[in-house]
Write a protein that holds these residues in place. Structure first.
Motif, PDB file in Angstrom:
ATOM      1  N   ALA A   1     -55.503 -22.266 -11.561  1.00 27.13           N
ATOM      2  CA  ALA A   1     -54.970 -21.200 -12.088  1.00 27.13           C
ATOM      3  C   ALA A   1     -53.363 -21.243 -12.749  1.00 27.13           C
ATOM      4  CB  ALA A   1     -54.882 -20.095 -11.088  1.00 27.13           C
ATOM      5  N   THR A   2     -53.091 -20.284 -13.556  1.00 24.61           N
ATOM      6  CA  THR A   2     -51.673 -20.517 -14.199  1.00 24.61           C
ATOM      7  C   THR A   2     -50.845 -19.513 -13.468  1.00 24.61           C
ATOM      8  OG1 THR A   2     -52.206 -18.978 -15.900  1.00 24.61           O
ATOM      9  CG2 THR A   2     -52.773 -21.269 -16.456  1.00 24.61           C
ATOM     10  N   PHE A   3     -49.523 -19.691 -13.866  1.00 19.93           N
ATOM     11  CA  PHE A   3     -48.432 -18.355 -13.388  1.00 19.93           C
ATOM     12  C   PHE A   3     -49.219 -17.140 -14.065  1.00 19.93           C
ATOM     13  CE2 PHE A   3     -45.199 -15.494 -14.487  1.00 19.93           C
ATOM     14  CZ  PHE A   3     -44.753 -15.368 -13.349  1.00 19.93           C
ATOM     15  N   GLY A   4     -49.488 -16.922 -14.984  1.00 20.26           N
ATOM     16  CA  GLY A   4     -50.264 -15.721 -15.347  1.00 20.26           C
ATOM     17  C   GLY A   4     -51.337 -15.167 -14.869  1.00 20.26           C
ATOM     18  N   ASP A   5     -52.102 -16.167 -14.539  1.00 18.53           N
ATOM     19  CA  ASP A   5     -53.433 -15.832 -13.758  1.00 18.53           C
ATOM     20  C   ASP A   5     -52.920 -15.319 -12.350  1.00 18.53           C
ATOM     21  OD1 ASP A   5     -55.123 -16.739 -15.477  1.00 18.53           O
ATOM     22  OD2 ASP A   5     -54.980 -18.751 -14.730  1.00 18.53           O
ATOM     23  N   ARG A   6     -52.050 -16.007 -11.647  1.00 15.81           N
ATOM     24  CA  ARG A   6     -51.746 -15.576 -10.370  1.00 15.81           C
ATOM     25  C   ARG A   6     -50.959 -14.328 -10.461  1.00 15.81           C
ATOM     26  NH1 ARG A   6     -51.338 -21.137 -10.037  1.00 15.81           N
ATOM     27  NH2 ARG A   6     -49.260 -21.313 -10.710  1.00 15.81           N
ATOM     28  N   LEU A   7     -50.092 -14.012 -11.310  1.00 12.32           N
ATOM     29  CA  LEU A   7     -49.392 -12.834 -11.292  1.00 12.32           C
ATOM     30  C   LEU A   7     -50.371 -11.474 -11.697  1.00 12.32           C
ATOM     31  CD1 LEU A   7     -46.841 -10.907 -11.839  1.00 12.32           C
ATOM     32  CD2 LEU A   7     -46.670 -11.808 -14.284  1.00 12.32           C
ATOM     33  N   ALA A   8     -51.361 -11.776 -12.570  1.00 13.00           N
ATOM     34  CA  ALA A   8     -52.195 -10.770 -12.857  1.00 13.00           C
ATOM     35  C   ALA A   8     -53.061 -10.463 -11.759  1.00 13.00           C
ATOM     36  CB  ALA A   8     -53.201 -11.038 -14.199  1.00 13.00           C
ATOM     37  N   ALA A   9     -53.311 -11.540 -10.987  1.00 11.46           N
ATOM     38  CA  ALA A   9     -54.323 -11.147 -10.008  1.00 11.46           C
ATOM     39  C   ALA A   9     -53.501 -10.363  -8.764  1.00 11.46           C
ATOM     40  CB  ALA A   9     -54.725 -12.445  -9.293  1.00 11.46           C
ATOM     41  N   ALA A  10     -52.415 -10.824  -8.417  1.00  7.27           N
ATOM     42  CA  ALA A  10     -51.399 -10.162  -7.550  1.00  7.27           C
ATOM     43  C   ALA A  10     -50.997  -8.908  -7.913  1.00  7.27           C
ATOM     44  CB  ALA A  10     -50.035 -10.883  -7.390  1.00  7.27           C
ATOM     45  N   ARG A  11     -50.873  -8.523  -9.117  1.00  6.54           N
ATOM     46  CA  ARG A  11     -50.596  -7.169  -9.610  1.00  6.54           C
ATOM     47  C   ARG A  11     -51.909  -6.438  -9.603  1.00  6.54           C
ATOM     48  NH1 ARG A  11     -52.428  -4.853 -14.005  1.00  6.54           N
ATOM     49  NH2 ARG A  11     -52.840  -6.720 -15.082  1.00  6.54           N
ATOM     50  N   GLU A  12     -53.037  -6.929  -9.787  1.00  7.83           N
ATOM     51  CA  GLU A  12     -54.531  -6.175  -9.677  1.00  7.83           C
ATOM     52  C   GLU A  12     -54.784  -5.592  -8.103  1.00  7.83           C
ATOM     53  OE1 GLU A  12     -57.186  -8.428 -11.701  1.00  7.83           O
ATOM     54  OE2 GLU A  12     -56.497  -8.003 -13.771  1.00  7.83           O
ATOM     55  N   ASN A  13     -54.280  -6.876  -7.379  1.00 10.21           N
ATOM     56  CA  ASN A  13     -54.455  -6.542  -5.916  1.00 10.21           C
ATOM     57  C   ASN A  13     -53.615  -5.502  -5.398  1.00 10.21           C
ATOM     58  OD1 ASN A  13     -55.433  -7.664  -3.235  1.00 10.21           O
ATOM     59  ND2 ASN A  13     -53.593  -7.993  -2.882  1.00 10.21           N
ATOM     60  N   ALA A  14     -52.453  -5.556  -5.921  1.00  9.91           N
ATOM     61  CA  ALA A  14     -51.571  -4.491  -5.536  1.00  9.91           C
ATOM     62  C   ALA A  14     -51.787  -3.261  -6.271  1.00  9.91           C
ATOM     63  CB  ALA A  14     -50.163  -4.625  -5.903  1.00  9.91           C
ATOM     64  N   LYS A  15     -52.983  -2.969  -6.920  1.00  4.03           N
ATOM     65  CA  LYS A  15     -53.613  -1.678  -7.424  1.00  4.03           C
ATOM     66  C   LYS A  15     -52.707  -1.209  -8.602  1.00  4.03           C
ATOM     67  CE  LYS A  15     -57.400  -1.579  -4.789  1.00  4.03           C
ATOM     68  NZ  LYS A  15     -57.901  -2.693  -4.799  1.00  4.03           N
ATOM     69  N   MET A  16     -51.983  -1.943  -9.452  1.00  2.00           N
ATOM     70  CA  MET A  16     -50.798  -1.486 -10.437  1.00  2.00           C
ATOM     71  C   MET A  16     -51.536  -1.948 -11.927  1.00  2.00           C
ATOM     72  SD  MET A  16     -47.083  -2.005  -9.265  1.00  2.00           S
ATOM     73  CE  MET A  16     -47.166  -3.422  -8.027  1.00  2.00           C
ATOM     74  N   THR A  17     -51.198  -1.047 -12.702  1.00  2.00           N
ATOM     75  CA  THR A  17     -51.382  -1.357 -13.892  1.00  2.00           C
ATOM     76  C   THR A  17     -50.103  -1.987 -14.482  1.00  2.00           C
ATOM     77  OG1 THR A  17     -50.395   0.588 -15.044  1.00  2.00           O
ATOM     78  CG2 THR A  17     -52.750   0.716 -14.520  1.00  2.00           C
ATOM     79  N   GLN A  18     -50.355  -2.988 -15.765  1.00  2.00           N
ATOM     80  CA  GLN A  18     -49.386  -3.422 -16.315  1.00  2.00           C
ATOM     81  C   GLN A  18     -48.231  -2.431 -16.744  1.00  2.00           C
ATOM     82  OE1 GLN A  18     -51.203  -5.394 -19.744  1.00  2.00           O
ATOM     83  NE2 GLN A  18     -51.331  -7.267 -18.843  1.00  2.00           N
TER      84      GLN A  18
END
Length: 145
Positions: free
Chosen positions: A28-45
């Motif tokens: 995974a890339t930084f962006g993959d981890r950031l997106a996954a963590a954001r989605e896990n936190a139930k937040m939109t961009q």
């Protein structure tokens, strides 16, 4: 590993990866981890960008690995997402567990996935058009040399 070794290597599937490697630097890339963590936190961009005091386009660029945040934003993101900065950067440390492949998928998850796929299709199409225009300009410039 050189190019020949990479071509001859057996492809790694998600079933082959250990849970610790799911978000690791090779998977995974930084962006993959950031997106996954954001989605896990139930937040939109948009929600995440608002929390960070940045534009949604900036966050989108981070998630697409087109740019990287400064250290102050990285620190705030880690706190908001409840992961370590090191996990965001390289997948090591306190972060998310590998997704459960057996977990039930909700209808809203499928809708979100479809929206994300449509957004990606539009982005790819726009990028292909831009690439075509740049290639045409380059050909014109080369002819005049």
């Amino acid at each position: 590993m050189d190019d020949i070794d990479a071509l001859n290597a057996t492809p790694t599937t998600t079933a082959d990866m250990a849970a610790d490697d799911w978000y690791g630097p090779d998977a995974a890339t930084f962006g993959d981890r950031l997106a996954a963590a954001r989605e896990n936190a139930k937040m939109t961009q948009a929600q995440m960008a608002r929390r960070l005091g940045i534009k949604a386009s900036t966050l989108k660029a981070w998630e697409q690995d087109l740019s990287e945040p400064r250290a102050n934003h990285l620190s705030i993101m880690a706190g908001v997402l409840n992961v370590s900065m090191m996990w965001l950067l390289n997948g090591e440390g306190e972060g998310l567990d590998a997704p459960n492949a057996d977990a039930a998928v909700s209808e809203s998850d499928l809708g979100e996935l479809l929206r994300d796929m449509r957004d990606l299709r539009v982005t790819i199409s726009q990028s292909a058009e831009k690439l075509g225009r740049l290639e045409k300009r380059l050909r014109g410039a080369l002819k005049s040399i």
